[in-house]
Scaffold this motif. Structure first.
Motif, PDB file in Angstrom:
ATOM      1  N   SER A   1      29.032  23.364  13.607  1.00  9.45           N
ATOM      2  CA  SER A   1      27.924  24.258  13.298  1.00  9.45           C
ATOM      3  C   SER A   1      26.981  23.614  12.286  1.00  9.45           C
ATOM      4  N   ALA A   2      27.539  22.904  11.303  1.00  8.06           N
ATOM      5  CA  ALA A   2      26.699  22.199  10.337  1.00  8.06           C
ATOM      6  C   ALA A   2      25.854  21.132  11.023  1.00  8.06           C
ATOM      7  N   ASP A   3      26.426  20.484  12.025  1.00 13.26           N
ATOM      8  CA  ASP A   3      25.666  19.487  12.777  1.00 13.26           C
ATOM      9  C   ASP A   3      24.526  20.150  13.543  1.00 13.26           C
ATOM     10  N   THR A   4      24.790  21.310  14.126  1.00 14.54           N
ATOM     11  CA  THR A   4      23.743  22.038  14.842  1.00 14.54           C
ATOM     12  C   THR A   4      22.596  22.405  13.911  1.00 14.54           C
ATOM     13  N   GLU A   5      22.923  22.913  12.721  1.00 19.68           N
ATOM     14  CA  GLU A   5      21.876  23.275  11.764  1.00 19.68           C
ATOM     15  C   GLU A   5      21.059  22.051  11.346  1.00 19.68           C
ATOM     16  N   ALA A   6      21.722  20.914  11.148  1.00 19.64           N
ATOM     17  CA  ALA A   6      21.009  19.698  10.775  1.00 19.64           C
ATOM     18  C   ALA A   6      20.109  19.226  11.912  1.00 19.64           C
ATOM     19  N   ALA A   7      20.575  19.375  13.147  1.00 15.30           N
ATOM     20  CA  ALA A   7      19.763  18.981  14.304  1.00 15.30           C
ATOM     21  C   ALA A   7      18.517  19.860  14.414  1.00 15.30           C
ATOM     22  N   ILE A   8      18.688  21.160  14.192  1.00 10.32           N
ATOM     23  CA  ILE A   8      17.540  22.073  14.251  1.00 10.32           C
ATOM     24  C   ILE A   8      16.528  21.716  13.164  1.00 10.32           C
ATOM     25  N   ALA A   9      17.034  21.421  11.964  1.00 11.00           N
ATOM     26  CA  ALA A   9      16.146  21.064  10.858  1.00 11.00           C
ATOM     27  C   ALA A   9      15.413  19.751  11.103  1.00 11.00           C
ATOM     28  N   ALA A  10      15.917  18.932  12.027  1.00  4.45           N
ATOM     29  CA  ALA A  10      15.274  17.648  12.318  1.00  4.45           C
ATOM     30  C   ALA A  10      14.041  17.800  13.203  1.00  4.45           C
ATOM     31  N   ILE A  11      13.857  18.955  13.839  1.00 10.80           N
ATOM     32  CA  ILE A  11      12.703  19.129  14.735  1.00 10.80           C
ATOM     33  C   ILE A  11      11.381  19.030  13.972  1.00 10.80           C
ATOM     34  N   PRO A  12      11.205  19.730  12.841  1.00 10.37           N
ATOM     35  CA  PRO A  12       9.941  19.557  12.095  1.00 10.37           C
ATOM     36  C   PRO A  12       9.697  18.108  11.670  1.00 10.37           C
ATOM     37  N   GLU A  13      10.772  17.371  11.359  1.00 11.99           N
ATOM     38  CA  GLU A  13      10.607  15.962  11.006  1.00 11.99           C
ATOM     39  C   GLU A  13      10.140  15.163  12.218  1.00 11.99           C
ATOM     40  N   TRP A  14      10.664  15.487  13.386  1.00 17.90           N
ATOM     41  CA  TRP A  14      10.208  14.818  14.609  1.00 17.90           C
ATOM     42  C   TRP A  14       8.720  15.071  14.830  1.00 17.90           C
ATOM     43  N   ILE A  15       8.294  16.316  14.610  1.00 16.85           N
ATOM     44  CA  ILE A  15       6.880  16.680  14.791  1.00 16.85           C
ATOM     45  C   ILE A  15       5.986  15.820  13.910  1.00 16.85           C
ATOM     46  N   LYS A  16       6.402  15.602  12.653  1.00 10.36           N
ATOM     47  CA  LYS A  16       5.614  14.765  11.747  1.00 10.36           C
ATOM     48  C   LYS A  16       5.635  13.305  12.181  1.00 10.36           C
ATOM     49  N   THR A  17       6.809  12.834  12.562  1.00 11.43           N
ATOM     50  CA  THR A  17       6.977  11.411  12.866  1.00 11.43           C
ATOM     51  C   THR A  17       6.160  10.988  14.069  1.00 11.43           C
ATOM     52  N   VAL A  18       6.163  11.782  15.138  1.00  6.89           N
ATOM     53  CA  VAL A  18       5.469  11.381  16.364  1.00  6.89           C
ATOM     54  C   VAL A  18       4.026  11.862  16.399  1.00  6.89           C
ATOM     55  N   GLY A  19       3.606  12.620  15.396  1.00  6.03           N
ATOM     56  CA  GLY A  19       2.237  13.114  15.376  1.00  6.03           C
ATOM     57  C   GLY A  19       1.966  14.174  16.428  1.00  6.03           C
ATOM     58  N   TRP A  20       2.936  15.022  16.667  1.00  6.09           N
ATOM     59  CA  TRP A  20       2.828  16.095  17.668  1.00  6.09           C
ATOM     60  C   TRP A  20       1.721  17.060  17.273  1.00  6.09           C
ATOM     61  N   ASN A  21       0.845  17.392  18.223  1.00  9.09           N
ATOM     62  CA  ASN A  21      -0.243  18.325  17.930  1.00  9.09           C
ATOM     63  C   ASN A  21      -0.147  19.612  18.733  1.00  9.09           C
ATOM     64  N   GLY A  22       1.008  19.866  19.312  1.00 10.47           N
ATOM     65  CA  GLY A  22       1.225  21.104  20.047  1.00 10.47           C
ATOM     66  C   GLY A  22       1.813  22.180  19.159  1.00 10.47           C
TER      67      GLY A  22
END
Length: 886
Positions: A417-438
């Protein structure tokens, strides 16, 4: 310093020499015997092996017995109630003709048992058994060799006089044993443990054991095939973390000094400040930062420099190459992140498709669909990546956590469950890293899905984090650990012992926690011909939901088995996804009536904005019934076994608008204090009050400190394993089990090396009558050693239970660490007791270890029925005498 003393005690690690050491060169060869001797089967219960429960231990253990065709032993499983010796021919081979590598496969079956008759009465529980197999491993030549030893589907074994517990029950092959064997024959005694959860319940109940031994040249092994890197999209890495597994195959400690990229396209840097230390025989994951320097290279090439203790030479490992995969922007892609345990983990993320975005509101934040895999499934596989192939345009982010291992270590519970929470928290970081504009991701709005063990994980998420769940689809999932394979074959124990074991597992008894999911759309699906997870599990949960007025959808697919192509995208599931992930999802609103059931506040999130911090009596579920009198604008809370609670900041408006009555008493929430800084506390005089005292967390058990021994899995940072020269061998074994079963990192150190401010949980090993290592969080004398009396356990009323020093006496228990962390103390009077206490460190799910356990010699053959004492600790770290046996 003690750490220097530890390095001089490498000979305590498995090292068996049968002939005097001869330094002259000799051909390296190793082989397994073809003929093995078997003894069994004997009765054993579901996940009981951790507790011992080996009937042969009553007569000195299998290692004390010699093969004799005429000998017989009592067994409740065999015809006439006795079993004898038999022989088995192993399938043996060397790797591509390499004499320095040997493999053996043992297909174990026992024909002296009427399995069909037993199963007709006891079900799958009767298809579980234990036994022993004896063979040899032969080292050729005339000198000692370092041997890397793999033990697939083995939990416990002996090599000559060295005992190992943990093995590699699931065949991860992540942390093999490193041995130093002299030339000649070495006896291997393998405990055969058949487990339906791991090996299946269909067909003949056989056990397939895989052994492999490989001669090593020593040094530091940078393990190829274990490099973890993120994927690349549009010429950039989607995240910046990687890891690789290292193994010390030397006699001495190794200090890793640096990790360096060989190809200039990438830059790498260790996350840990060097030196990164490995004890002799230890395996650890090395985490690093990775960045693309100037072009999109197809692979990373790197090497490591290190030093062996007592040497000044800096050594370089062989170069390792790892491909970096390029993905299209809409493809599922591998994202790496830090697990709370301080290791690098990964998930597969699929962003919303262009078609889905065309119909999304411009400023929308889309929900996250979480897909939890089943047992033995690798997340980075086509099987997982293509799960939602037939649903390409879901208006959501789709995320597949790995759970760190293919079994999600602990069935998607605390570690997973801790891994799942960390994975979910990584989505905003992905958005910043790839420059997502959606559209952004609304990470607090989740549709959780899962198959098989992942379906069970859906029930865990639904019952433990209900305020974040907008929908749930458990597919072919089982209802709970205890319901999957009954525990009926355990050694007969005091009912009080059984009650404590079951209470330690109550947090995973979803049948009892279903009220937490009421009000959330649920769609269950199960194949009618599922012989892996019988459809009874889904039928039962559906029935309970209807009985507690918690409606849900249940679809049973005629003629379908456990798995089939498109199992997660059937027509009814697609319709459910579309409904839950609609264009304009309704805003969350607080129901006017709801129930909460809490087995462990440390793992329970909020329900209706209510967060339970502490129970009154541990081991018993707490309950809250909330009802809103709309006309008078009053919330009535009726509680049972609840000591402390508060309201989430997100629910402030709902709870501050109305008056509050708790168990008949009117309470006023403070207007000038943030809601998150107020607690409702049940005092001993049966009254409730509002408290702003935040210092209670410095004095009492809270948060991730709560729970049974498996609370240790809820760590913030890598584990610290404090040991001495006498206990180093067992410390490395515990470290290996953490890494093998959870992918967790444990640093082995001496007590004077501990930094009290580090947040990771600690394992402390202590031996003898001199006492225990002092608690880092200050004085703690609930369980202590008196060098004249023995091991002492103080009850909440001050009564002292004293257990005199005897051979095999040991204990394992929790106590507070610093900054909300935990210390797991493993103490014993002698090495026999320490070895037994150490095997109780959480490793497999369903074992049921409470907060403290005192073991004795009888545990070896009686299992949990032979414990000296066990039970739970209360909020003040005292023994909860109503939930303990002293």
């Amino acid at each position: 310093m003690l750490i220097s003393l530890l390095s001089n005690w490498f000979h305590l690690l498995p090292m068996i020499t049968q002939q005097p050491f001869n330094p002259s060169p000799s051909p390296a060869s190793i082989s397994f015997s073809e003929t093995w001797h078997l003894l069994g089967p004997f009765q054993i219960g579901t996940r009981e092996a951790t507790w011992g429960a080996d009937p042969l231990e009553q007569i000195g253990g299998f290692r004390s017995l010699s093969y004799n065709e005429s000998d017989s032993y009592r067994s409740s499983l065999a015809v006439n109630g006795t079993v004898g010796w038999s022989t088995l021919t192993a399938e043996s081979s060397s790797s591509a003709g390499n004499p320095g590598n040997a493999k053996a496969e043992l297909l174990v079956r026992f024909d002296n048992t009427d399995w069909q008759s037993l199963q007709s009465v006891y079900g799958w529980a009767a298809l579980q058994y234990q036994g022993w197999a004896r063979g040899k491993i032969t080292v050729g030549g005339n000198q000692q060799r370092t041997v890397v030893f793999y033990t697939d589907q083995v939990l416990e074994f002996w090599i000559d006089d060295e005992h190992q517990f943990g093995g590699d029950f699931y065949g991860y092959r992540r942390a093999p044993l490193v041995l130093h064997l002299g030339p000649g024959n070495h006896q291997i005694d393998i405990r055969i443990t058949r487990d339906v959860r791991a090996m299946g319940g269909v067909g003949e109940p056989t056990v397939r054991i895989g052994l492999e031994a490989e001669i090593s040249e020593g040094g530091l092994k940078l393990v190829e095939g274990t490099v973890l890197l993120p994927d690349m999209v549009d010429g950039r890495l989607v995240s910046s973390l990687g890891s690789v597994n290292l193994r010390n195959e030397e006699h001495h400690w190794i200090d890793v000094l640096s990790l360096e990229a060989v190809n200039v396209s990438f830059t790498l840097a260790m996350k840990e400040n060097p030196p990164f230390r490995l004890a002799p025989g230890q395996s650890r994951p090395l985490s690093f930062d990775v960045a693309l320097a100037y072009d999109a290279a197809a692979e990373v090439v790197f090497e490591i420099t290190y030093k062996v203790e007592h040497s000044t030479e800096v050594i370089r490992t062989s170069q390792v190459r790892q491909a970096v995969h390029s993905r299209e922007a809409e493809e599922p892609q591998k994202v790496t992140y830090l697990h709370p345990g301080g290791i690098v983990s990964y998930a597969i993320l699929r962003p919303p498709s262009a078609k889905a975005l065309r119909y999304a509101c411009p400023n929308a934040s889309l929900a996250v669909v979480i897909g939890l895999h089943g047992a033995g499934v690798e997340t980075d596989s086509d099987l997982v990546r293509q799960t939602f192939k037939d649903a390409p345009d879901l208006k959501a982010w789709v995320l597949f956590p790995s759970g760190v291992t293919t079994w999600s270590g602990d069935d998607w519970h605390r570690w997973g469950s801790a891994d799942t929470e960390a994975a979910i928290a990584a989505i905003p970081e992905w958005i910043k890293t790839v420059g997502w504009n959606g559209p952004n991701a609304d990470i607090n709005r989740r549709l959780v899905t899962g198959h098989s063990n992942g379906g069970q994980g859906v029930w865990y998420a639904l019952t433990h984090t209900p305020d974040n769940i907008v929908g749930a689809t458990p597919v072919s999932g089982y209802s709970s650990i205890q319901a999957y394979v009954p525990y009926s074959f355990w050694y007969e124990a005091d009912p009080g012992v059984n009650a404590i074991l079951q209470s330690a597992l109550a947090d995973y008894r979803h049948e009892l926690l279903l009220p937490n999911g009421c009000g959330i759309p649920i769609h269950q699906q199960h194949g009618s011909l599922d012989d892996n997870v019988p459809p009874f599990h889904s039928r039962r949960l559906s029935q309970i939901q209807s009985q507690i007025d918690c409606p849900s959808e249940y679809v049973e697919l005629p003629g379908k088995g456990h798995w089939f192509q498109g199992v997660m995208t059937t027509q009814t599931l697609l319709e459910f996804y579309a409904k839950v992930l609609g264009d304009r999802p309704a805003p969350a609103s607080l129901s006017s009536s709801f129930d909460i059931v809490v087995a462990n506040p440390g793992t329970m999130g909020s329900k209706g904005g209510i967060i339970v911090d502490q129970l009154t009596t541990p081991g018993r579920p707490g309950r809250i019934k909330a009802e809103h009198d709309v006309k008078q604008s009053i919330w009535h809370l009726k509680t049972s076994n609840i000591h402390r609670l508060h309201f989430s900041a997100a629910a402030a408006r709902d709870w501050t608008r109305s008056k509050l009555v708790v168990d008949g008493k009117k309470l006023e929430l403070l207007r000038d204090v943030p809601l998150s800084g107020q607690w409702l506390v049940h005092r001993p005089n049966e009254s409730w009050e509002v408290s702003c005292d935040s210092l209670w967390r410095n004095r009492q058990r809270h948060g991730r400190q709560l729970g049974a021994l498996d609370a240790m899995l809820d760590t913030s940072g890598r584990y610290m394993l404090l040991t001495s020269s006498e206990t180093l061998s067992l410390a490395v074994q515990v470290s290996r089990n953490f890494f093998q079963y959870f992918g967790a990192d444990a640093e082995v150190i001496g007590p004077d090396q501990l930094n009290p401010t580090e947040g990771g949980n600690r394992v402390i090993m202590s031996l003898g009558s001199a006492g225990l290592m002092p608690a880092t969080a200050g004085r703690h004398d609930t369980i202590f050693v008196d060098e004249k009396k023995g091991l002492c356990v103080r009850g909440s009323n001050g009564r002292l239970a004293v257990y005199a020093f005897t051979e095999g006496l040991g204990a394992i228990f929790l106590r507070p660490g610093t900054n909300g962390s935990l210390e797991l103390v493993i103490w014993a009077f002698d090495l026999l007791g320490l070895r037994f206490a150490a095997r109780m460190v959480p490793m497999l799910t369903g074992v049921g270890q409470p907060d403290f356990i005192v073991v004795g010699q009888e545990c070896a053959w009686k299992g949990a029925a032979g414990v000296v004492a066990l039970g739970h600790l209360d909020n003040s770290w005292n023994v909860a005498e109503s939930s303990a046996i002293l």
